[in-house]
Design a protein around this motif. Structure first.
Motif, mmCIF file in Angstrom:
data_model
loop_
_atom_site.group_PDB
_atom_site.id
_atom_site.type_symbol
_atom_site.label_atom_id
_atom_site.label_comp_id
_atom_site.label_asym_id
_atom_site.label_seq_id
_atom_site.Cartn_x
_atom_site.Cartn_y
_atom_site.Cartn_z
ATOM 1 N N LEU A 48 -27.744 6.359 -0.787
ATOM 2 C CA LEU A 48 -26.501 6.286 -1.585
ATOM 3 C C LEU A 48 -26.357 4.981 -2.378
ATOM 4 O O LEU A 48 -25.373 4.440 -2.540
ATOM 5 N N ASN A 49 -27.562 4.633 -3.094
ATOM 6 C CA ASN A 49 -27.449 3.683 -3.871
ATOM 7 C C ASN A 49 -28.354 3.941 -4.987
ATOM 8 O O ASN A 49 -28.521 4.909 -5.413
ATOM 9 N N VAL A 50 -28.435 2.746 -6.088
ATOM 10 C CA VAL A 50 -29.242 3.262 -7.342
ATOM 11 C C VAL A 50 -30.226 3.917 -7.207
ATOM 12 O O VAL A 50 -30.738 4.827 -7.899
ATOM 13 N N ASP A 51 -31.134 3.415 -6.165
ATOM 14 C CA ASP A 51 -32.599 3.919 -5.967
ATOM 15 C C ASP A 51 -32.818 5.460 -5.868
ATOM 16 O O ASP A 51 -33.517 6.040 -6.116
ATOM 17 N N SER A 52 -31.533 5.911 -5.224
ATOM 18 C CA SER A 52 -31.503 7.124 -4.737
ATOM 19 C C SER A 52 -30.563 8.043 -5.757
ATOM 20 O O SER A 52 -30.007 9.035 -5.439
ATOM 21 N N GLY A 57 -26.270 9.740 3.525
ATOM 22 C CA GLY A 57 -27.087 10.607 2.813
ATOM 23 C C GLY A 57 -27.994 11.199 3.874
ATOM 24 O O GLY A 57 -28.323 10.531 4.863
ATOM 25 N N ASP A 58 -28.675 12.326 3.436
ATOM 26 C CA ASP A 58 -29.858 12.750 4.379
ATOM 27 C C ASP A 58 -31.135 12.117 4.141
ATOM 28 O O ASP A 58 -31.178 11.272 3.146
ATOM 29 N N VAL A 59 -31.764 11.863 4.901
ATOM 30 C CA VAL A 59 -33.135 11.177 4.882
ATOM 31 C C VAL A 59 -33.040 9.638 4.198
ATOM 32 O O VAL A 59 -33.551 9.185 3.372
ATOM 33 N N ASP A 60 -31.763 8.961 5.128
ATOM 34 C CA ASP A 60 -31.629 7.598 4.672
ATOM 35 C C ASP A 60 -32.754 6.630 5.295
ATOM 36 O O ASP A 60 -32.995 6.514 6.585
#
Length: 195
Positions: A171-175, A140-143
């Motif tokens: 790329l997880n639930v928070d995002s 993801g961008d801005v990981d």
């Protein structure tokens, strides 16, 4: 035009630090694949909140036992992607998968005591290429766990292309990943490209 058959090989899912809790795309993907009659191997690693590399590598080896050579896929998220990179740098790591997707690996030089045994990440190009018929990087961008970005952290050192997910974060639930149709689509296709 005739419809191409859906890929049906077993899928191995490797989660990150702390596991993939309810609502995470890996859990939802496992449910979708199982509902479609696919074999899914989703190992429970020892002490997911305080992971140690060697026990995780042993669990991974047990998980892969009996899978067909060049006949299964691997999706590793976050620390699970790092685990896979350690795995392919070990001798005698058969069976070899057909495809691997390394999703949102954290920066390879992470300085975090709780996961110190996983870092630094081994980055030998030949070992990664020999570890599967094909490997793809997805970030993801801005990981926040890979501030330099997946291209600088992994794609350039490994001489691999990377797929960048706009707005993806880690790329997880928070995002917002949760349901992720693209990963289910990847599991059903034969080609390596993520999108």
């Amino acid at each position: 035009m005739p419809r191409r058959p859906t890929r049906t090989v077993p899928t191995v899912l490797l989660y990150g630090w702390g596991g993939s809790g309810p609502g995470h795309w890996q859990r939802l993907l496992a449910d979708d694949l199982l509902a479609a009659g696919r074999e899914v191997r989703f190992p429970e690693f020892p002490n997911p909140d305080e992971p140690e590399l060697e026990p995780w590598l042993s669990t991974l080896a047990e998980t892969l036992d009996g899978l067909p050579e060049d006949g299964y896929d691997v999706l590793g998220h976050s620390l699970g992607a790092v685990l896979w990179l350690h795995h392919v740098h070990r001798p005698n790591t058969s069976p070899r998968p057909a495809r691997v997707a390394l999703v949102a690996p954290p920066t390879p030089e992470l300085d975090e005591a709780a996961v110190a045994s996983f870092f630094p990440v081994p980055m030998e190009i030949d070992a990664v290429r020999a570890g599967a018929d094909g490997t793809v990087l997805v970030g993801g961008d801005v990981d926040p766990h890979c501030p330099e970005g997946i291209a600088a952290a992994y794609a350039r050192p490994l001489k691999m292309a990377a797929t960048l997910v706009e707005g993806g974060g880690h790329l997880n639930v928070d995002s917002g990943f949760g349901p992720w149709p693209a990963v289910l689509s990847w599991c059903g296709r034969d080609n390596l490209a993520f999108f």
